[in-house]
Design a protein around this motif. Structure first.
Motif, short mmCIF file in Angstrom:
data_model
loop_
_atom_site.label_atom_id
_atom_site.label_comp_id
_atom_site.label_asym_id
_atom_site.label_seq_id
_atom_site.Cartn_x
_atom_site.Cartn_y
_atom_site.Cartn_z
N GLU A 39 0.83 -1.21 0.00
CA GLU A 39 0.00 0.00 0.00
C GLU A 39 0.86 1.26 0.00
O GLU A 39 0.59 2.21 -0.74
CB GLU A 39 -0.92 -0.02 1.23
CG GLU A 39 -2.07 0.98 1.14
CD GLU A 39 -3.03 0.85 2.32
OE1 GLU A 39 -4.13 1.43 2.22
OE2 GLU A 39 -2.70 0.20 3.32
N LYS A 40 1.93 1.24 0.81
CA LYS A 40 2.85 2.38 0.81
C LYS A 40 3.47 2.55 -0.57
O LYS A 40 3.61 3.67 -1.08
CB LYS A 40 3.95 2.18 1.85
CG LYS A 40 3.47 2.17 3.28
CD LYS A 40 4.63 1.87 4.21
CE LYS A 40 4.17 1.75 5.67
NZ LYS A 40 5.28 1.35 6.57
N ARG A 41 3.86 1.42 -1.15
CA ARG A 41 4.50 1.44 -2.47
C ARG A 41 3.58 2.05 -3.53
O ARG A 41 3.99 2.87 -4.35
CB ARG A 41 4.86 0.00 -2.84
CG ARG A 41 5.49 -0.20 -4.20
CD ARG A 41 6.04 -1.61 -4.25
NE ARG A 41 6.42 -2.01 -5.58
CZ ARG A 41 5.70 -2.77 -6.38
NH1 ARG A 41 4.53 -3.23 -5.96
NH2 ARG A 41 6.13 -3.10 -7.57
N ARG A 42 2.29 1.67 -3.48
CA ARG A 42 1.34 2.17 -4.47
C ARG A 42 1.23 3.69 -4.41
O ARG A 42 1.31 4.38 -5.44
CB ARG A 42 -0.02 1.52 -4.24
CG ARG A 42 -1.07 1.96 -5.27
CD ARG A 42 -2.46 1.48 -4.88
NE ARG A 42 -2.49 0.05 -4.65
CZ ARG A 42 -2.93 -0.52 -3.53
NH1 ARG A 42 -3.38 0.23 -2.53
NH2 ARG A 42 -2.94 -1.84 -3.41
N TYR A 43 1.06 4.23 -3.19
CA TYR A 43 0.85 5.66 -3.08
C TYR A 43 2.15 6.44 -3.24
O TYR A 43 2.15 7.59 -3.67
CB TYR A 43 0.16 6.00 -1.75
CG TYR A 43 -1.31 5.71 -1.83
CD1 TYR A 43 -2.18 6.59 -2.47
CD2 TYR A 43 -1.83 4.53 -1.31
CE1 TYR A 43 -3.54 6.32 -2.56
CE2 TYR A 43 -3.19 4.24 -1.40
CZ TYR A 43 -4.04 5.15 -2.03
OH TYR A 43 -5.37 4.86 -2.15
N PHE A 44 3.28 5.81 -2.93
CA PHE A 44 4.56 6.48 -3.18
C PHE A 44 4.77 6.63 -4.69
O PHE A 44 5.21 7.68 -5.17
CB PHE A 44 5.70 5.68 -2.56
CG PHE A 44 7.00 6.44 -2.53
CD1 PHE A 44 7.34 7.19 -1.43
CD2 PHE A 44 7.86 6.42 -3.61
CE1 PHE A 44 8.53 7.91 -1.40
CE2 PHE A 44 9.04 7.13 -3.60
CZ PHE A 44 9.38 7.88 -2.48
N ILE A 45 4.45 5.58 -5.45
CA ILE A 45 4.58 5.64 -6.91
C ILE A 45 3.65 6.72 -7.46
O ILE A 45 4.03 7.51 -8.33
CB ILE A 45 4.26 4.27 -7.53
CG1 ILE A 45 5.34 3.26 -7.16
CG2 ILE A 45 4.15 4.39 -9.05
CD1 ILE A 45 5.00 1.83 -7.55
N LEU A 46 2.41 6.76 -6.97
CA LEU A 46 1.46 7.79 -7.42
C LEU A 46 1.97 9.19 -7.08
O LEU A 46 1.86 10.12 -7.89
CB LEU A 46 0.09 7.56 -6.78
CG LEU A 46 -0.72 6.35 -7.29
CD1 LEU A 46 -1.96 6.16 -6.44
CD2 LEU A 46 -1.10 6.56 -8.75
N MET A 47 2.55 9.32 -5.87
CA MET A 47 3.04 10.62 -5.42
C MET A 47 4.21 11.09 -6.30
O MET A 47 4.25 12.25 -6.73
CB MET A 47 3.46 10.50 -3.96
CG MET A 47 3.72 11.79 -3.26
SD MET A 47 3.71 11.58 -1.46
CE MET A 47 4.90 10.26 -1.23
N GLU A 48 5.16 10.19 -6.56
CA GLU A 48 6.31 10.55 -7.38
C GLU A 48 5.89 10.81 -8.83
O GLU A 48 6.37 11.74 -9.46
CB GLU A 48 7.35 9.42 -7.33
CG GLU A 48 8.02 9.23 -5.97
CD GLU A 48 8.98 10.35 -5.64
OE1 GLU A 48 9.22 11.22 -6.48
OE2 GLU A 48 9.51 10.35 -4.52
N SER A 49 4.98 9.99 -9.36
CA SER A 49 4.53 10.18 -10.74
C SER A 49 3.78 11.50 -10.88
O SER A 49 3.98 12.23 -11.87
CB SER A 49 3.62 9.01 -11.17
OG SER A 49 4.28 7.78 -11.05
#
Length: 556
Positions: A35-45
């Motif tokens: 879950e952290k990974r998903r939102y970190f990717i969204l945040m960086e993108s």
């Protein structure tokens, strides 16, 4: 003096590219919380899009014509819009770190943060059509409007909410992660304060990009730290580093451009080398047949391969292994003689196995097979490498199956499972560069398919096609192609004429047995010069037979 506009654009572009790279790195990492990974990717993108759009806004500011107008409007809209999206992603990311799922649902501050961000998005959209925040003049220059202050105030309020959550629940995160999250809040807030009075540089977006970079470094550091402590728990650091090195080699093989089978075979070779074992292998479960199937095996020099002898092993033979996989995550045999009396004892004994180490391959919480090594002489008390590899292997096996499925679908007709027109065209193309010998071709066309569809419906027509396909599969499954709605082609290379004609005759008999009427044209040549010419002759013969059929039916 350097051009300030050029410098700003360059910084924004490089910042956007770096954020995309960070998102990709996080996407490729499987060790981070999902879950952290998903939102970190969204945040960086989202940050990458924000910075790149800001760069575009600078580039096209004052650019004449309709192109400049469109680009200035679009880029400025996305700058404001993606700022809100980044805010939502961070709000969610921080909540995942700080709060339980139940707390996130219950806390009013969390809900308020989402509401404020959503209001911000709505106002951004409104401003695009009403000049609420800004307007673009006739020369395509950007100008602030009095309500522009709202574009600062709403995010600031949301950040203050996140700040209070970070302070209240600071003990739930590491010090470095707390600092990185606070920087994301403080740097843009300070930049917003400066930029509200002095505008000329994208201070807010610069600060967001910088905080994202720092947050990525901290996240990666935390992941590395977790891996470090995991390695220390199971043994000496030297051994853990050796495992990491071997793991990198294995992963490198899987990520290489080699064929999947070659990469997996090389990986098994690395495993055998690490454990100094006789064989390493992958055994998968065939759910349909309820058996184990040895799909990959590597045997060192001088050791016999056993892959062909280990096909379709009943699942119940290894019940003890499966129970151990579920409870302990591995099955280890220190001395085969202690397993005497077990149903698998003799099978292992015949392979000269005295010691064995296996770990399960898991996919979506289900065991789909296992990875093992026979007679390991080194590191056999530590299954860390195998356990770590099983995740990568599972993904590789899944990707391989997906590729095979896509390849199958691209060359197979889904209704009959015969080859389709794509494969047929490929065969024709290949025939242009090959010397052909003893070739037999046949054209088969179903009689009365249209009448069946019109009278009894398309399901009845499909059944005629399926029955025809089955009749062909029973005789020549790998030489037949469905090239049209009711048209089938058979191409056989290196086949004697009498054998070819007997097989076509058998197909025709099968078709008749299934109550299907077809017209057939067949041609055989010793050394054909052109395959397509043969097929045209077969097609003409088939058409002649079809006309005779319809004439006999009094249709013409």
């Amino acid at each position: 003096m350097p051009d300030m506009k050029f410098i700003q654009v360059a910084i924004l572009v490089w910042g956007g590219a770096f954020c995309l790279i960070m998102a990709l790195c996080m996407f490729l990492s499987s060790n981070y919380n999902r879950e952290k990974r998903r939102y970190f990717i969204l945040m960086e993108s989202s940050t990458a899009i924000l910075l790149l759009m800001d760069a575009a806004a600078y580039i096209f500011r004052g650019y004449p014509g309709s192109v400049g107008s469109v680009m200035v409007h679009v880029s400025n809209f996305f700058v404001f819009f993606m700022s809100e999206i980044v805010l939502i992603c961070f709000h969610t990311y921080a909540g995942i770190y700080l709060l339980t799922q139940k707390e996130r649902r219950a806390l009013l501050r969390v809900k308020a943060g989402y509401i404020i961000a959503c209001v911000g998005i709505v106002l951004v959209i409104i401003s695009q059509f009403t000049n609420l925040y800004y307007y673009i003049d006739a020369d395509n220059y950007y100008h602030r409007m009095p309500m522009y202050i709202l574009s600062f105030m709403l995010p600031v309020v949301c950040m203050i909410i996140d700040f209070t959550l970070l302070i209240q629940y600071r003990k739930r995160v590491s010090r470095m992660m707390l600092v990185s999250m606070l920087l994301y809040i403080l740097l843009p807030v300070i930049a917003a304060g400066i930029q509200s009075f002095w505008y000329g540089i994208s201070l807010i977006n610069f600060s967001i990009g910088i905080s994202m970079i720092f947050m990525f470094i901290v996240a990666m550091a935390e992941m590395n730290q977790e891996m470090y402590f995991l390695m220390r728990r199971d043994g000496k650091m030297k051994e853990r580093l050796e495992i990491a090195t071997v793991l990198n080699r294995c992963v490198g093989e899987l990520l290489s451009e080699k064929e999947d089978d070659t990469a997996i075979h090389n990986l098994l070779g690395i495993i055998s080398e690490y454990f100094n074992g006789d064989r390493s292998y992958i055994v998968e479960i065939n759910e349909e047949k309820q058996v184990f199937v040895n799909t990959y095996e590597y045997a060192v020099n001088g050791i016999t391969e056993e892959k062909n002898n280990l096909q379709e092993i009943p699942l119940d033979m290894l019940d003890i292994w499966m129970d151990s996989f579920r409870k302990n995550g591995l099955y280890y045999i220190a001395d085969l003689e202690t397993e005497k009396g077990q149903p698998y004892y003799e099978t292992l004994k015949m392979q000269d196995i005295t010691r064995l180490l296996t770990v399960p391959l898991n996919s979506e919480g289900k065991i789909i097979g296992f990875l093992g090594v026979d007679n390991p002489r080194l590191h056999y008390e530590d299954h860390t490498l195998l356990s770590s590899l099983q995740y990568f292997l599972t993904d590789s096996l899944k990707a391989k199956k997906q590729k095979e499925q896509l390849r199958y679908m691209s060359y197979r007709d889904m209704l009959t499972t015969l080859y389709n027109r794509n494969k047929y065209i490929q065969v024709l193309d290949n025939s242009q560069v090959e010397v052909l010998s003893k070739v037999g071709v046949a054209y088969i066309d179903i009689n009365g398919l249209k009448q069946t569809n019109d009278s009894y419906g398309h399901e009845a027509g499909d059944q005629l096609i399926i029955n025809t396909g089955r009749s062909i599969i029973e005789v020549l499954p790998e030489n037949a192609y469905r090239v049209g709605g009711d048209e089938f082609v058979i191409i056989c290379f290196n086949i004697e004429e009498d054998i070819f004609r007997k097989k076509i005759q058998r197909i025709c008999e099968n078709i008749v047995e299934k109550n299907v009427s077809v017209s057939v044209g067949r041609v055989w040549e010793e050394a054909p010069a052109d395959l397509e010419v043969m097929l045209k002759r077969a097609d003409d013969l088939m058409y002649t037979e079809k006309k005779r059929y319809y004439k006999n039916q009094d249709i013409f």
